[in-house]
Design a protein around this motif. Structure first.
Motif, PDB file in Angstrom:
ATOM      1  N   LEU A   1       7.070 -46.202   0.465  1.00 15.37           N
ATOM      2  CA  LEU A   1       8.120 -45.224   0.139  1.00 15.37           C
ATOM      3  C   LEU A   1       7.944 -44.717  -1.291  1.00 15.37           C
ATOM      4  O   LEU A   1       8.122 -43.521  -1.566  1.00 15.37           O
ATOM      5  N   ASP A   2       7.575 -45.609  -2.171  1.00 19.31           N
ATOM      6  CA  ASP A   2       7.367 -45.238  -3.566  1.00 19.31           C
ATOM      7  C   ASP A   2       6.219 -44.218  -3.694  1.00 19.31           C
ATOM      8  O   ASP A   2       6.254 -43.307  -4.530  1.00 19.31           O
TER       9      ASP A   2
ATOM     10  N   MET B   1      16.698 -48.355   2.952  1.00 19.44           N
ATOM     11  CA  MET B   1      15.576 -48.099   2.028  1.00 19.44           C
ATOM     12  C   MET B   1      15.146 -46.639   2.087  1.00 19.44           C
ATOM     13  O   MET B   1      14.904 -46.000   1.055  1.00 19.44           O
ATOM     14  N   CYS B   2      15.042 -46.110   3.296  1.00 13.75           N
ATOM     15  CA  CYS B   2      14.633 -44.702   3.441  1.00 13.75           C
ATOM     16  C   CYS B   2      15.614 -43.784   2.723  1.00 13.75           C
ATOM     17  O   CYS B   2      15.208 -42.814   2.068  1.00 13.75           O
TER      18      CYS B   2
ATOM     19  N   VAL C   1      -1.059 -50.036  -1.459  1.00 11.23           N
ATOM     20  CA  VAL C   1      -0.307 -49.228  -0.480  1.00 11.23           C
ATOM     21  C   VAL C   1       0.224 -47.960  -1.156  1.00 11.23           C
ATOM     22  O   VAL C   1       0.100 -46.850  -0.617  1.00 11.23           O
ATOM     23  N   THR C   2       0.776 -48.118  -2.343  1.00 10.08           N
ATOM     24  CA  THR C   2       1.302 -46.949  -3.060  1.00 10.08           C
ATOM     25  C   THR C   2       0.175 -45.965  -3.380  1.00 10.08           C
ATOM     26  O   THR C   2       0.317 -44.751  -3.204  1.00 10.08           O
TER      27      THR C   2
ATOM     28  N   LEU D   1       8.265 -39.478   6.835  1.00  8.82           N
ATOM     29  CA  LEU D   1       8.902 -40.245   7.909  1.00  8.82           C
ATOM     30  C   LEU D   1       8.411 -41.686   7.869  1.00  8.82           C
ATOM     31  O   LEU D   1       7.265 -41.959   7.500  1.00  8.82           O
ATOM     32  N   LEU D   2       9.289 -42.599   8.262  1.00 12.77           N
ATOM     33  CA  LEU D   2       8.917 -44.006   8.466  1.00 12.77           C
ATOM     34  C   LEU D   2       9.373 -44.397   9.868  1.00 12.77           C
ATOM     35  O   LEU D   2      10.553 -44.240  10.202  1.00 12.77           O
TER      36      LEU D   2
END
Ligand SMILES: Cc1ncc(COP(=O)(O)OP(=O)(O)O)c(N)n1
Ligand SMILES: Cc1nc(C(=O)O)sc1CCOP(=O)(O)O
Ligand SMILES: [Mg+2]
Length: 207
Positions: free
Chosen positions: A27-28, A56-57, A194-195, A33-34
């Motif tokens: 997300l960062d 979180m979203c 990941v970021t 979309l998740l």
């Protein structure tokens, strides 16, 4: 709402023990979309996890999509992704309302995409484009399908299946709006990686 960008999909095995740091890291880096994809039948855990992801979203301005389960999506006030055997789109649209994001799996069949558009889908998903360790048996699709979908379907087009930073560019060049990714994003050594990957996917899409 313009649906374009990175579409991360959770995987309970891949994210075991690192669920929150890895998802927060994605997300960062920037997600449009998740998708919460969990194939278990533990309803209480599914509700708990999906609620946590919704919150979180909201903090990162991303939209949560629930895989397979329109009832859970309705309960949380979020979107849903439905495959060809996950129930019809029209009642899901009636249940979730006009604003909800509803996605439909179309494999490599343009006709399924056209039908999904008629039945109120928000985006259509084609794939798999590459070998996928997450879903090795998924039906395959080619860039020709993407070209035809782009010409015939006016909805945002999502691509899925084995997508990585190294192979995503042609999909974008052929008109993909949403890159749906599990392993190519979350199969990383650290949350920082990941970021980095999420940012790099967004850069590929000029976002
Ligand atoms: C964005 C996106 N596209 C395709 C799928 C696959 O949906 P389905 O065919 O229903 O398979 P499962 O994911 O339910 O195993 C998806 N989930 N998301
Ligand atoms: C859930 C899913 N559906 C697919 C389809 O083609 O319909 S491919 C797939 C798995 C996507 O994971 P990865 O990015 O690790 O390949
Ligand atoms: Mg499904």
């Amino acid at each position: 709402m313009k649906l374009r960008g990175l579409y991360a999909i959770t995987d309970s095995q891949l994210l075991a023990g690192k669920w929150m740091p890895y998802i927060e890291a994605a997300l960062d880096g920037g997600l449009t979309l998740l998708q919460y994809r969990d194939k278990s039948s533990d309803e209480a855990r599914r509700l708990r996890e999906a609620e946590a992801l919704r919150d979180m979203c909201a903090r990162y301005n991303a939209h949560l999509i629930i895989n397979d389960d329109a009832e859970l999506a309705a309960r949380l006030g979020v979107g849903v992704h439905l495959g060809q055997t996950d129930g019809p789109l029209t009642p899901a649209r009636a249940l979730l309302g006009r604003q909800a994001i509803i996605g439909s799996t179309c494999h490599s069949q343009i006709e399924l995409g056209e039908q999904a558009a008629k039945e109120g889908a928000s985006y259509v998903a084609f794939g798999r484009f590459f070998n996928s360790s997450t879903k090795p048996g998924a039906l395959t699709a080619t860039l020709d399908v993407l070209d035809e979908a782009r010409a015939r379907i006016k909805l945002p087009i999502c691509v899925i299946g084995g997508i990585t930073l190294d192979n995503a560019a042609p999909l974008i060049d052929h008109g993909a709006d949403l890159l749906a990714v599990v392993h190519g994003l979350f199969g990383a050594e650290s949350p920082q990686e990941v970021t980095r990957r999420a940012r790099a996917f967004n850069a590929l899409m000029s976002l």
